[in-house]
Write a protein that holds these residues in place. Sequence first.
Motif, PDB file in Angstrom:
ATOM      1  N   ARG A 145       0.848  -1.195   0.000  1.00 40.11           N
ATOM      2  CA  ARG A 145       0.000   0.000   0.000  1.00 40.11           C
ATOM      3  C   ARG A 145       0.878   1.238   0.000  1.00 40.11           C
ATOM      4  NH1 ARG A 145      -5.210  -1.110   4.046  1.00 40.11           N
ATOM      5  NH2 ARG A 145      -6.447  -2.215   2.476  1.00 40.11           N
ATOM      6  N   ARG A 146       0.343   2.322  -0.558  1.00 39.25           N
ATOM      7  CA  ARG A 146       1.046   3.593  -0.455  1.00 39.25           C
ATOM      8  C   ARG A 146       0.948   4.095   0.981  1.00 39.25           C
ATOM      9  NH1 ARG A 146      -2.435   5.368  -5.645  1.00 39.25           N
ATOM     10  NH2 ARG A 146      -1.039   4.660  -7.299  1.00 39.25           N
ATOM     11  N   GLY A 148       0.031   5.871   4.147  1.00 43.34           N
ATOM     12  CA  GLY A 148      -1.093   6.719   4.498  1.00 43.34           C
ATOM     13  C   GLY A 148      -2.278   6.626   3.565  1.00 43.34           C
ATOM     14  N   ASP A 149      -2.311   5.607   2.729  1.00 40.10           N
ATOM     15  CA  ASP A 149      -3.375   5.461   1.731  1.00 40.10           C
ATOM     16  C   ASP A 149      -3.855   4.014   1.742  1.00 40.10           C
ATOM     17  OD1 ASP A 149      -5.033   5.461  -0.469  1.00 40.10           O
ATOM     18  OD2 ASP A 149      -3.557   6.254  -1.875  1.00 40.10           O
ATOM     19  N   THR A 150      -5.159   3.835   1.899  1.00 38.50           N
ATOM     20  CA  THR A 150      -5.704   2.470   1.934  1.00 38.50           C
ATOM     21  C   THR A 150      -6.236   2.024   0.582  1.00 38.50           C
ATOM     22  OG1 THR A 150      -7.875   3.303   2.619  1.00 38.50           O
ATOM     23  CG2 THR A 150      -6.314   2.698   4.372  1.00 38.50           C
ATOM     24  N   ALA A 151      -6.020   2.813  -0.476  1.00 35.91           N
ATOM     25  CA  ALA A 151      -6.492   2.412  -1.801  1.00 35.91           C
ATOM     26  C   ALA A 151      -5.843   1.100  -2.211  1.00 35.91           C
ATOM     27  CB  ALA A 151      -6.176   3.494  -2.833  1.00 35.91           C
ATOM     28  N   LEU A 153      -4.038  -1.639  -4.342  1.00 32.11           N
ATOM     29  CA  LEU A 153      -3.133  -1.542  -5.485  1.00 32.11           C
ATOM     30  C   LEU A 153      -3.169  -2.820  -6.308  1.00 32.11           C
ATOM     31  CD1 LEU A 153       0.012   0.129  -3.851  1.00 32.11           C
ATOM     32  CD2 LEU A 153      -1.924   1.232  -5.002  1.00 32.11           C
ATOM     33  N   ALA A 415      -3.232   1.992  -8.683  1.00 30.58           N
ATOM     34  CA  ALA A 415      -4.412   1.587  -7.924  1.00 30.58           C
ATOM     35  C   ALA A 415      -5.365   0.788  -8.803  1.00 30.58           C
ATOM     36  CB  ALA A 415      -5.116   2.813  -7.357  1.00 30.58           C
ATOM     37  N   GLU A 418      -7.633   2.253 -11.749  1.00 32.28           N
ATOM     38  CA  GLU A 418      -7.003   3.469 -12.272  1.00 32.28           C
ATOM     39  C   GLU A 418      -6.858   3.447 -13.784  1.00 32.28           C
ATOM     40  OE1 GLU A 418      -2.743   4.959 -11.158  1.00 32.28           O
ATOM     41  OE2 GLU A 418      -4.045   5.317  -9.428  1.00 32.28           O
ATOM     42  N   GLN A 453       6.981   6.792  -3.496  1.00 37.29           N
ATOM     43  CA  GLN A 453       5.901   6.440  -2.576  1.00 37.29           C
ATOM     44  C   GLN A 453       6.180   5.144  -1.812  1.00 37.29           C
ATOM     45  OE1 GLN A 453       1.774   7.663  -4.227  1.00 37.29           O
ATOM     46  NE2 GLN A 453       2.916   6.966  -6.023  1.00 37.29           N
ATOM     47  N   TRP A 491      -1.507  -5.617   6.612  1.00 42.51           N
ATOM     48  CA  TRP A 491      -2.763  -4.913   6.902  1.00 42.51           C
ATOM     49  C   TRP A 491      -3.963  -5.853   6.821  1.00 42.51           C
ATOM     50  CZ3 TRP A 491      -5.992  -5.653   2.873  1.00 42.51           C
ATOM     51  CH2 TRP A 491      -5.421  -5.878   1.622  1.00 42.51           C
TER      52      TRP A 491
END
Length: 492
Positions: A145-146, A148-151, A153, A415, A418, A453, A491
Amino acid sequence: MTALNDLTVAALRDGVRDGAFSAREVAEAFNAAVAAARPLNAFITETPDHALAAAAQADRDRAAGTLRPLSGVPLGIKDLFCTRGTQTTAASRILEGFTPTYESTVTANLFAAGAGMLGKLNMDQFAMGSSNETSAFGNVISPWRRPGDTAPLAPGGSSGGSSAAVAARIAPGATGTDTGGSIRQPAAFTGISGIKPTYGRCSRWGVVAFASSLDQAGPMARDVRDCAILLEAMSGFDAKDSTSLDLPVPAWERSLSPDLRGKRIGVPREYRVDGMPAEIEALWEQGIAFVRDAGAEIVEVSLPHTRYALPAYYIIAPAEASSNLARYDGVRYGLRELPDGAGLQDMYAATRAAGFGAEVRRRILIGTYVLSAGFYDAYYTQAQKVRALIARDFEQAWATCDLLLTPTAPSAAFALGEKSADPIAMYLNDVFTVPSSLAGLPAMSVPAGLDAQGLPLGLQVIGRPLDEQGVLDAGLAIEQRAGFVARPDRWW
């Protein structure tokens, strides 16, 4: 003590041999990891009993002094490989419920070497995709994951389940297939290693076909040594595959060496594509410094027909897919849709419409079009001529170099969603991997750094026909100098 599912294939093999732990302990650890990682959707079918049965045999073999090369090593198997008694779907509804009565040659070789099977890995449907978003069984989600980002991938494709499973440490190694980059690109996206061997090194028998003149099986694992170990077990002549190479399998692991003195490594100028991100360019320069430090001489080479590789590939591969996928008609196996009062043609149409996903239908339509009367010469014949020119470019390059070094992919992982609305943007992910596929050459991706990132980036080594050893050696030299130890934070 290091957790068992953090160990490499080599460490697991050696630990079982030396009695540091039992094969059953290994199988139980990975079975538990697979069950805990279901949010990744990396597996279509889990087979914990297969892994335990192979482990029990490995422990018996150790007691008897008859251990085999992969005794005690459980693997993930891409759901493109037919496995006797276990559902094989190619991630498509049209094959849902299909249980082969035979074993693919590659999986038979692995199991004969002592490996167990953790399950069948998710993938892009019929291996058509670069993000693992075309599976009928849902998207595979990268363990990365990036910050601070939960999008979610993309894990790359089509071997996205394989790359996600290895990167997440829920399988020590996995099989993949590579038609235009489907081992190398997902390996780069998830920070693992993967090698596509020379076309014909691994049997295609029992592997669900996408594009028969391009498809090639190969291993995906945490490091170069593990890839060498698995490739040795997977490879070998198979009389059931007319394209199989009747050659002995080299001892790639035993011969591994990061010493590149006397080697000339080419840098193809045409791979410096317009719009290449600065961090990919910087990674490439770093890779050049790595192999120079290992003793290699760097030379610039030209592959002038590179610009035509993607267009040629996206004519040839869909054309072969159109032919190969004609067998899925609802008559003999798999899905059958039979509307009330329907005739045979109606059943064909209903079954294929319901069973194939949008990307598979798109490629079948493209393939059927380029093979149709009036367009065959304009498209398919021209693409085959371009393919011959691309192969000739590589042949001429070998006069001045032994290996080629390029980026693996034009970016880090993107993502999910995307790029799915723009097929051309998705296809461009294969810009660096397709040329060597068209030429049937061995090529490998090795993790070499992180982008801004914190996502993995890979370098690609391309070799002469049958020079897997040279590719693996250069990969090892890069691996040792890059010192890539990053791993995704858990996560799931």
